[in-house]
Design an enzyme around this catalytic site. Structure first.
Site, PDB file in Angstrom:
ATOM      1  N   GLY A 270      -4.458 -35.206  -9.158  1.00  0.00           N
ATOM      2  CA  GLY A 270      -4.374 -35.635  -7.651  1.00  0.00           C
ATOM      3  C   GLY A 270      -5.686 -35.556  -7.043  1.00  0.00           C
ATOM      4  O   GLY A 270      -6.489 -34.468  -7.295  1.00  0.00           O
TER       5      GLY A 270
ATOM      6  N   SER B 217     -10.236 -40.354  -6.216  1.00  0.00           N
ATOM      7  CA  SER B 217     -10.875 -40.608  -7.568  1.00  0.00           C
ATOM      8  C   SER B 217     -12.081 -41.497  -7.732  1.00  0.00           C
ATOM      9  O   SER B 217     -12.558 -42.149  -8.781  1.00  0.00           O
ATOM     10  CB  SER B 217      -9.673 -41.376  -8.491  1.00  0.00           C
ATOM     11  OG  SER B 217      -9.178 -42.721  -8.138  1.00  0.00           O
TER      12      SER B 217
ATOM     13  N   TYR C  51     -18.241 -38.030  -4.709  1.00  0.00           N
ATOM     14  CA  TYR C  51     -17.231 -37.814  -5.628  1.00  0.00           C
ATOM     15  C   TYR C  51     -17.528 -36.557  -6.860  1.00  0.00           C
ATOM     16  O   TYR C  51     -16.847 -35.736  -6.924  1.00  0.00           O
ATOM     17  CB  TYR C  51     -16.442 -39.161  -5.784  1.00  0.00           C
ATOM     18  CG  TYR C  51     -15.660 -39.009  -7.267  1.00  0.00           C
ATOM     19  CD1 TYR C  51     -14.424 -38.331  -7.242  1.00  0.00           C
ATOM     20  CD2 TYR C  51     -16.234 -39.574  -8.445  1.00  0.00           C
ATOM     21  CE1 TYR C  51     -13.698 -38.430  -8.111  1.00  0.00           C
ATOM     22  CE2 TYR C  51     -15.214 -39.520  -9.325  1.00  0.00           C
ATOM     23  CZ  TYR C  51     -14.115 -39.027  -9.329  1.00  0.00           C
ATOM     24  OH  TYR C  51     -13.262 -38.865 -10.355  1.00  0.00           O
TER      25      TYR C  51
ATOM     26  N   LYS D 195     -16.301 -32.753  -8.180  1.00  0.00           N
ATOM     27  CA  LYS D 195     -15.962 -32.498  -9.691  1.00  0.00           C
ATOM     28  C   LYS D 195     -16.586 -31.319 -10.274  1.00  0.00           C
ATOM     29  O   LYS D 195     -16.134 -30.424 -10.686  1.00  0.00           O
ATOM     30  CB  LYS D 195     -16.051 -33.622 -10.505  1.00  0.00           C
ATOM     31  CG  LYS D 195     -15.257 -34.951 -10.313  1.00  0.00           C
ATOM     32  CD  LYS D 195     -13.611 -34.545 -10.223  1.00  0.00           C
ATOM     33  CE  LYS D 195     -12.587 -35.646 -10.041  1.00  0.00           C
ATOM     34  NZ  LYS D 195     -11.093 -35.213  -9.841  1.00  0.00           N
TER      35      LYS D 195
HETATM   36  N1  LIG Z   1      -9.286 -43.203 -14.270  1.00  0.00           N
HETATM   37  C1  LIG Z   1     -10.387 -42.767 -14.913  1.00  0.00           C
HETATM   38  O1  LIG Z   1     -11.099 -43.276 -15.629  1.00  0.00           O
HETATM   39  C2  LIG Z   1     -10.935 -41.303 -14.116  1.00  0.00           C
HETATM   40  C3  LIG Z   1     -12.269 -41.100 -14.729  1.00  0.00           C
HETATM   41  C4  LIG Z   1     -12.849 -39.783 -14.250  1.00  0.00           C
HETATM   42  C5  LIG Z   1     -12.220 -38.924 -13.588  1.00  0.00           C
HETATM   43  N2  LIG Z   1     -10.690 -39.125 -13.402  1.00  0.00           N
HETATM   44  C6  LIG Z   1      -9.970 -38.466 -12.374  1.00  0.00           C
HETATM   45  O2  LIG Z   1      -8.734 -38.262 -12.797  1.00  0.00           O
HETATM   46  C7  LIG Z   1      -7.657 -38.327 -11.964  1.00  0.00           C
HETATM   47  C8  LIG Z   1      -6.614 -39.165 -11.832  1.00  0.00           C
HETATM   48  O3  LIG Z   1      -7.490 -40.410 -11.814  1.00  0.00           O
HETATM   49  P1  LIG Z   1      -6.667 -41.949 -11.629  1.00  0.00           P
HETATM   50  O4  LIG Z   1      -7.569 -43.089 -12.086  1.00  0.00           O
HETATM   51  O5  LIG Z   1      -5.168 -41.673 -11.813  1.00  0.00           O
HETATM   52  O6  LIG Z   1      -6.762 -42.039  -9.936  1.00  0.00           O
HETATM   53  P2  LIG Z   1      -5.780 -42.698  -8.752  1.00  0.00           P
HETATM   54  O7  LIG Z   1      -6.733 -42.828  -7.442  1.00  0.00           O
HETATM   55  O8  LIG Z   1      -5.231 -43.773  -9.404  1.00  0.00           O
HETATM   56  O9  LIG Z   1      -4.800 -41.507  -8.571  1.00  0.00           O
HETATM   57  C9  LIG Z   1      -4.928 -40.210  -7.767  1.00  0.00           C
HETATM   58  C10 LIG Z   1      -3.680 -40.025  -7.127  1.00  0.00           C
HETATM   59  O10 LIG Z   1      -3.887 -38.998  -6.167  1.00  0.00           O
HETATM   60  C11 LIG Z   1      -3.087 -39.083  -5.195  1.00  0.00           C
HETATM   61  N3  LIG Z   1      -3.718 -38.224  -3.883  1.00  0.00           N
HETATM   62  C12 LIG Z   1      -4.850 -38.512  -3.570  1.00  0.00           C
HETATM   63  N4  LIG Z   1      -4.937 -37.822  -2.236  1.00  0.00           N
HETATM   64  C13 LIG Z   1      -3.944 -36.847  -2.348  1.00  0.00           C
HETATM   65  C14 LIG Z   1      -3.301 -36.040  -1.467  1.00  0.00           C
HETATM   66  N5  LIG Z   1      -3.946 -35.483  -0.274  1.00  0.00           N
HETATM   67  N6  LIG Z   1      -2.096 -35.473  -1.671  1.00  0.00           N
HETATM   68  C15 LIG Z   1      -1.490 -35.760  -2.561  1.00  0.00           C
HETATM   69  N7  LIG Z   1      -1.717 -36.697  -3.664  1.00  0.00           N
HETATM   70  C16 LIG Z   1      -2.909 -37.283  -3.130  1.00  0.00           C
HETATM   71  C17 LIG Z   1      -2.878 -40.553  -4.802  1.00  0.00           C
HETATM   72  O11 LIG Z   1      -2.050 -40.837  -4.101  1.00  0.00           O
HETATM   73  C18 LIG Z   1      -2.906 -41.095  -6.259  1.00  0.00           C
HETATM   74  O12 LIG Z   1      -1.622 -41.404  -6.657  1.00  0.00           O
HETATM   75  C19 LIG Z   1      -8.606 -38.329 -10.858  1.00  0.00           C
HETATM   76  O13 LIG Z   1      -8.673 -36.676 -10.447  1.00  0.00           O
HETATM   77  C20 LIG Z   1      -9.797 -38.730 -10.799  1.00  0.00           C
HETATM   78  O14 LIG Z   1     -10.899 -38.219 -10.296  1.00  0.00           O
HETATM   79  C21 LIG Z   1     -10.065 -40.537 -13.504  1.00  0.00           C
END
Ligand SMILES: NC(=O)c1ccc[n+]([C@@H]2O[C@H](COP(=O)([O-])OP(=O)(O)OC[C@H]3O[C@@H](n4cnc5c(N)ncnc54)[C@H](O)[C@@H]3O)[C@@H](O)[C@H]2O)c1
Length: 277
Positions: free
Chosen positions: A70, A73, A134, A138
């Protein structure tokens, strides 16, 4: 692990991981601030705001391990990054420790090391080099993980996730792509490996073209099943230009290293992304 908490369960990765984790643990507590629908078999739904300490105490109660997806992202304003990804992460870890949680998988990002030049091989032991605010959050999360492992004895796996979407469509994402199945395998290694202090691994599949040597993940037993190689010829032929400015095109972080800075005359040029060891 009897009860595992999945934060960010309503996001792009979380929604898919909610499926791939079915049956892996007796109880999966899915959490997000957005609607998650009704609980499936073996699930508990816990709506919570990661910036609210009372919510955090409630969602970690009775939990053995956490997969912390969460938060924000992508690049955001500093105040929002600070509140959700930095303060929110600290308070989640603190609440987890107080509740007796033993394991955390932290969703870090390639943007923690995004300012390394393309071509330099990284293995997770290098110093951080964030490419945006961002990415900076991390780096904080990885340091937070180290601190909670060293100081409180939690076992933590930081996964520098590459590109976890359906398909790789650029040269950069050919190198960083990870399937949801392989990412789930890494998360399970983080939760289930008997002895774990804190390790940093790359969230990548078995891609031939990559700048990352995932030897720590392999040492922990990771055996990726998927590879971006199936799209390599298509990407080579497509000629679709990558997004981003000259700096983004020179560094591993790509467009994230471009975002927010375009047109800022104080910004350094692409040659700032020199290799460092
Ligand atoms: N998708 C990728 O390729 C990728 C790459 C590197 C890192 N990440 C990391 O993996 C994780 C998931 O990525 P994703 O693509 O599913 O991101 P996403 O943005 O689709 O999902 C993040 C979720 O966190 C929730 N969120 C945000 N703020 C919040 C809060 N204050 N309280 C509760 N929930 C909250 C959002 O509602 C959302 O559902 C993240 O931490 C992201 O930084 C993802």
């Amino acid at each position: 692990m009897k009860r595992v908490l999945l934060t960010g369960a309503g996001g792009g990765i979380g929604r898919r991981m909610r499926q791939t984790l079915v049956g892996c643990y007796p109880i999966l507590r899915v959490s997000d601030m957005v609607d998650l629908g009704p609980p499936g078999d073996g699930e508990e739904v816990a709506i919570a705001d990661l910036t609210n300490p009372e919510d955090l105490a409630r969602i970690v109660d009775g939990v053995d391990g956490i997969i912390h997806l969460g938060g924000l992202s992508v690049e955001n304003e500093w105040d929002d990054i600070l509140r959700t990804n930095i303060d929110g992460a600290y308070r989640l870890f603190e609440a987890a420790y107080k509740a007796g949680v033993k394991r955390i998988v932290f969703a870090s990002s390639n943007h923690a090391i995004g300012f390394y030049p393309r071509g330099q091989i990284l293995d997770g032991s290098e110093r951080p080099r964030p490419d945006c605010r961002y990415g900076l959050s991390k780096v904080f999360g990885e340091a937070l993980s180290q601190y909670f492992a060293d100081n409180y004895g939690l076992g933590i796996l930081s996964i520098r996730i590459g590109f976890c979407f359906e398909k790789a469509e650029t040269q950069r994402t050919l190198g960083s792509w990870v399937s949801i199945g392989d990412l789930t395998q890494l998360c399970r290694i983080g939760l289930d490996t008997p002895e774990l202090h804190h390790e940093i691994v790359f969230g990548m599949s078995d891609n031939s073209r990559t700048w990352w040597d995932n030897k720590t993940a392999r040492r922990l037993g990771y055996q990726p099943k998927d590879s971006s190689d199936i799209w390599a010829a298509e990407v080579d032929a497509s000629g679709i230009p990558e997004p981003g400015d000259a700096v983004g095109l020179a560094v591993q972080g790509g467009p994230f290293a471009s975002e927010g800075y375009q047109g800022d005359p104080r910004r350094v040029g692409a040659d700032s992304a020199k290799p460092i060891s």
